[in-house]
Each structure stands twice: as C-alpha cells, then as structure tokens.
Design a protein around this motif. Structure first.
Motif, PDB file in Angstrom:
ATOM      1  N   ARG A  14      11.600  42.382  44.431  1.00 52.06           N
ATOM      2  CA  ARG A  14      11.309  43.794  44.161  1.00 52.06           C
ATOM      3  C   ARG A  14      10.005  44.220  44.844  1.00 52.06           C
ATOM      4  NH1 ARG A  14      10.242  43.547  39.127  1.00 52.06           N
ATOM      5  NH2 ARG A  14       8.011  43.953  39.289  1.00 52.06           N
ATOM      6  N   ARG A  15       9.005  43.391  44.801  1.00 52.04           N
ATOM      7  CA  ARG A  15       7.725  43.742  45.432  1.00 52.04           C
ATOM      8  C   ARG A  15       7.856  43.824  46.948  1.00 52.04           C
ATOM      9  NH1 ARG A  15       5.769  39.650  41.708  1.00 52.04           N
ATOM     10  NH2 ARG A  15       4.887  40.656  39.860  1.00 52.04           N
ATOM     11  N   ARG A  16       8.730  43.013  47.511  1.00 52.40           N
ATOM     12  CA  ARG A  16       8.905  43.033  48.962  1.00 52.40           C
ATOM     13  C   ARG A  16       9.697  44.248  49.423  1.00 52.40           C
ATOM     14  NH1 ARG A  16      11.013  37.295  50.995  1.00 52.40           N
ATOM     15  NH2 ARG A  16      10.027  37.927  52.949  1.00 52.40           N
ATOM     16  N   ILE A  17      10.620  44.713  48.603  1.00 53.75           N
ATOM     17  CA  ILE A  17      11.521  45.781  49.022  1.00 53.75           C
ATOM     18  C   ILE A  17      11.109  47.155  48.511  1.00 53.75           C
ATOM     19  CG2 ILE A  17      13.878  46.670  48.694  1.00 53.75           C
ATOM     20  CD1 ILE A  17      14.944  43.909  49.057  1.00 53.75           C
ATOM     21  N   LEU A  18      10.694  47.218  47.252  1.00 59.75           N
ATOM     22  CA  LEU A  18      10.378  48.514  46.637  1.00 59.75           C
ATOM     23  C   LEU A  18       8.869  48.686  46.531  1.00 59.75           C
ATOM     24  CD1 LEU A  18      13.086  48.510  43.840  1.00 59.75           C
ATOM     25  CD2 LEU A  18      12.964  50.140  45.732  1.00 59.75           C
ATOM     26  N   ARG A  19       8.343  49.558  47.334  1.00 59.83           N
ATOM     27  CA  ARG A  19       6.923  49.859  47.244  1.00 59.83           C
ATOM     28  C   ARG A  19       6.633  50.663  45.985  1.00 59.83           C
ATOM     29  NH1 ARG A  19       6.357  52.475  53.116  1.00 59.83           N
ATOM     30  NH2 ARG A  19       8.409  53.216  52.448  1.00 59.83           N
ATOM     31  N   ASP A  20       5.371  50.706  45.589  1.00 62.91           N
ATOM     32  CA  ASP A  20       4.992  51.489  44.406  1.00 62.91           C
ATOM     33  C   ASP A  20       5.396  52.949  44.566  1.00 62.91           C
ATOM     34  OD1 ASP A  20       3.962  49.245  43.217  1.00 62.91           O
ATOM     35  OD2 ASP A  20       1.874  49.684  43.755  1.00 62.91           O
ATOM     36  N   THR A  21       5.294  53.469  45.787  1.00 58.96           N
ATOM     37  CA  THR A  21       5.666  54.866  46.003  1.00 58.96           C
ATOM     38  C   THR A  21       7.162  55.085  45.783  1.00 58.96           C
ATOM     39  OG1 THR A  21       5.826  54.383  48.382  1.00 58.96           O
ATOM     40  CG2 THR A  21       3.770  55.367  47.587  1.00 58.96           C
ATOM     41  N   ASP A  22       7.985  54.071  46.123  1.00 62.64           N
ATOM     42  CA  ASP A  22       9.423  54.178  45.882  1.00 62.64           C
ATOM     43  C   ASP A  22       9.722  54.171  44.392  1.00 62.64           C
ATOM     44  OD1 ASP A  22      10.209  54.235  48.608  1.00 62.64           O
ATOM     45  OD2 ASP A  22       9.960  52.060  48.721  1.00 62.64           O
ATOM     46  N   LEU A  23       9.066  53.269  43.660  1.00 61.07           N
ATOM     47  CA  LEU A  23       9.261  53.231  42.213  1.00 61.07           C
ATOM     48  C   LEU A  23       8.770  54.511  41.559  1.00 61.07           C
ATOM     49  CD1 LEU A  23       8.275  49.534  41.440  1.00 61.07           C
ATOM     50  CD2 LEU A  23      10.550  50.551  41.276  1.00 61.07           C
ATOM     51  N   ASP A  24       7.697  55.066  42.088  1.00 61.43           N
ATOM     52  CA  ASP A  24       7.188  56.339  41.541  1.00 61.43           C
ATOM     53  C   ASP A  24       8.202  57.461  41.758  1.00 61.43           C
ATOM     54  OD1 ASP A  24       4.868  55.101  40.755  1.00 61.43           O
ATOM     55  OD2 ASP A  24       3.668  55.802  42.448  1.00 61.43           O
ATOM     56  N   ARG A  25       8.868  57.454  42.917  1.00 55.69           N
ATOM     57  CA  ARG A  25       9.884  58.490  43.165  1.00 55.69           C
ATOM     58  C   ARG A  25      11.046  58.346  42.186  1.00 55.69           C
ATOM     59  NH1 ARG A  25      12.589  58.906  48.281  1.00 55.69           N
ATOM     60  NH2 ARG A  25      12.262  56.705  48.749  1.00 55.69           N
ATOM     61  N   LEU A  26      11.414  57.102  41.898  1.00 56.27           N
ATOM     62  CA  LEU A  26      12.469  56.881  40.911  1.00 56.27           C
ATOM     63  C   LEU A  26      12.030  57.332  39.524  1.00 56.27           C
ATOM     64  CD1 LEU A  26      14.122  53.387  41.540  1.00 56.27           C
ATOM     65  CD2 LEU A  26      15.169  55.633  41.719  1.00 56.27           C
ATOM     66  N   ALA A  27      10.813  56.937  39.146  1.00 53.38           N
ATOM     67  CA  ALA A  27      10.319  57.248  37.806  1.00 53.38           C
ATOM     68  C   ALA A  27      10.157  58.742  37.571  1.00 53.38           C
ATOM     69  CB  ALA A  27       8.993  56.535  37.569  1.00 53.38           C
ATOM     70  N   ALA A  28       9.964  59.509  38.647  1.00 53.77           N
ATOM     71  CA  ALA A  28       9.833  60.962  38.499  1.00 53.77           C
ATOM     72  C   ALA A  28      11.170  61.625  38.203  1.00 53.77           C
ATOM     73  CB  ALA A  28       9.221  61.557  39.765  1.00 53.77           C
TER      74      ALA A  28
END
Length: 325
Positions: A14-28
């Motif tokens: 997950r850390r290699r593929i999903l950046r924090d910015t990607d997770l933030d877009r999902l969480a929004a």
C-alpha cells in the motif's frame, strides 16, 4: 451515508502504490478502511485490491452482497474474482493499461540486450576474461535486421509493437482475435503460430493465460524455433513448456530472457537461476517507481468515477473477462 472503501493491500504494498495524496482523495469521497481481513468486505461497497490480496470470499459477491466494485491496482484479476461474481453484477476495474507501458519497455530492452548478449559480455568481463578473448566472441545482432514475432496482441503486445517500429525490424504477430487489417495497422504481418515460430529470430510472449493458451509453446513448438532464436517471456510461465525451453537453452539451440516462472519466488536451487543461455529476472518487468505511483493514482481515479456515477475507463466487462490476462 458515505460509501465504504476497503483497501485490502498489505502495508508495504500500500505504501508503495498509494501515496498519502491518493488516500486523501479517497477519504474525501468515502469512508476508507485499511485492512486485509476478508470479513470487512461484508460491509464494503468498494474494495481496492493488489498483488498480495487474497481471493475474495464468496460471501462478498453472492446475491445480496453489498460489494459493488473491485478496483485492482494490478493486472490479472482471475485469482481474485471469479467470473460468477461478474455474472452477479460485481464490477471490476484494473490497471493493466498502466502496467503495459512498463512491461513493453522491459521487453524491448530484453530483446536488444539479448541480441547483443550484453549480460554475457558483462559477466565475462567481471569474471576476468581477457579483453582479446571477449573481442573474439561471436558478435551480437542488429535489431533492425531481425524478424520479431509477437505472440499475443494484448495491451502489452501492442505497446511492444509500437516501441519496435522505430527500429525498422520486421514484425510478425499471432493472435486469433486480431484481424489482418488490425495487424497491418499495428505495423505487423499477421501469422499463425507455426509460421511465426519458423520465421522469427526473436519470439516475445504477450498472451494471457487461458485454457487455449496454456502450454501453447510446448516441446514441439520449442523444437520448431529457428536455431539461435531468442525467446523473451514477460507474460506468464504457463504459456511455455519450461523444461523443453530450458533444455533447448542448455544445448545452445536458443537463448532465453524470462521474467516469469512456474514457482515464485524462485527457489534458490532452481535451474532457471543458473542455466546457460538464460537471463532470468525476478518478475520485475512492470516494476518501476513511476509505474507504482501511477497504479495507485489510476485506481483512485476509477473509484472516484464510480462514486460519481461516471463511466469507468479500465473496466473488465464480463465479455472481456474470458480473454483477459
């Protein structure tokens, strides 16, 4: 109530593929849960999967299940989602189009390095072989003057053809689902498999593993290869009779560059690790830093499209499932 997205990737992947910015877009846009626990799928609307995600439990896609979308950060979904799940209305998307770019680049690199025996020369130089002896070795071959046979006009096969065109080599392509007109548009000559194997100096594999393609390069097909042919496999080992190909390489009849194996990780004592005439790499054809980041970004884009009710760009339809990798 917000949709629930279960990200079923191990922490490292997950850390290699999903950046924090990607997770933030999902969480929004949704309620995001990070877990590989299959039980969490019973309360999920969307599941983001990866190479290390276990197969989905039947309860997650049986009639009445809540799960509506599987967004796979890798290529093949066959080990995760059976056709029955799509028959019941589960939608599936994946990023094979992203992976195709990296794999095609690796395939062309492997073709050129194989034709020039770059690894053999570098290994001999490191081992101390005299310069004069190295210079006296048989020279490599120019890609421009070779016939390259592409087995499978998949996304990766087509991307490989696109990258080969500037070199000016003759290209043959075998794919029973490809029309002659489409082959010509790709800059290749259509050919059946026997002709391709008979005429190609290089054979590069890009077909999916299906009942009709499993073992398609058997012992007879290996025997039909031109003496000195180079075989490049960045697709799946199940396409080839590995023992027959390994034996042909050991006899010096063909050379092989392979990135895929029947058993992965490859055991320490596996003959593919040290066979003469073979360059083996550890299933890294799709693995680049840029590709990993793009896998995550494209997957999140797909999830957000789904949540917004927009068409998916990388969906595996039920019709496509039967011929997809």
């Amino acid at each position: 109530m917000s949709a629930r997205v279960v990200v079923a990737l191990g922490d490292d992947l997950r850390r290699r593929i999903l950046r924090d910015t990607d997770l933030d877009r999902l969480a929004a846009a949704a309620d995001v849960v990070l877990t590989r626990d299959p039980a969490a799928l019973d309360a999920a609307d969307i599941c983001v999967t990866g190479w290390d995600t276990p197969p989905l439990p039947p309860s997650s896609y049986m009639d009445g299940a809540r799960l509506r979308l599987v967004a796979h950060t890798g290529g093949s979904v066959r080990h995760l989602v059976p056709a029955a799940a799509l028959d019941r209305g589960l939608r599936v998307t994946q990023v094979a189009a992203v992976l195709a770019e990296a794999v095609a680049e690796f395939a062309v690199m492997s073709i050129i390095a194989g034709l020039r025996d770059a690894v053999g020369f570098a290994t001999a130089l490191r081992s101390g072989e005299p310069w004069a002896d190295l210079a006296a070795r048989p020279p490599g071959r120019l890609l421009r003057d070779q016939t390259v046979g592409i087995v499978g006009a998949s996304r990766t096969g087509r991307a490989t053809l696109h990258r080969l065109r500037p070199f000016g080599c003759r290209c043959l392509v075998y794919d029973p689902y490809l029309s002659a007109a489409d082959a010509t548009a790709l800059g290749a000559e259509p050919a059946d498999l026997p002709r391709l194997l008979r005429e190609a100096d290089v054979v590069t594999l890009h077909a999916p593993v299906l009942p009709s393609t499993r073992g398609m390069i058997g012992a007879a097909e290996v025997a039909a290869l031109r003496p000195g042919a180079l075989v490049v496999n960045t697709a799946r080992s199940a396409l080839v009779d590995g023992a027959a190909l390994l034996a042909a390489a050991a006899r010096g009849r063909v050379r092989v560059v392979t990135d895929v194996f029947d058993t992965e990780p490859l055991p320490a004592d596996d003959p593919w690790r040290r066979a003469d005439g073979v360059v083996a790499t550890p299933h890294i054809a799709a693995l680049t830093a840029e590709t990993l980041r793009e896998q995550g970004a494209v997957t999140v884009d797909e999830v957000l499209r789904f949540l917004a009710g927009r068409p998916l760009e990388h969906e595996i339809t039920r019709a496509a499932y039967d011929t997809a990798a």
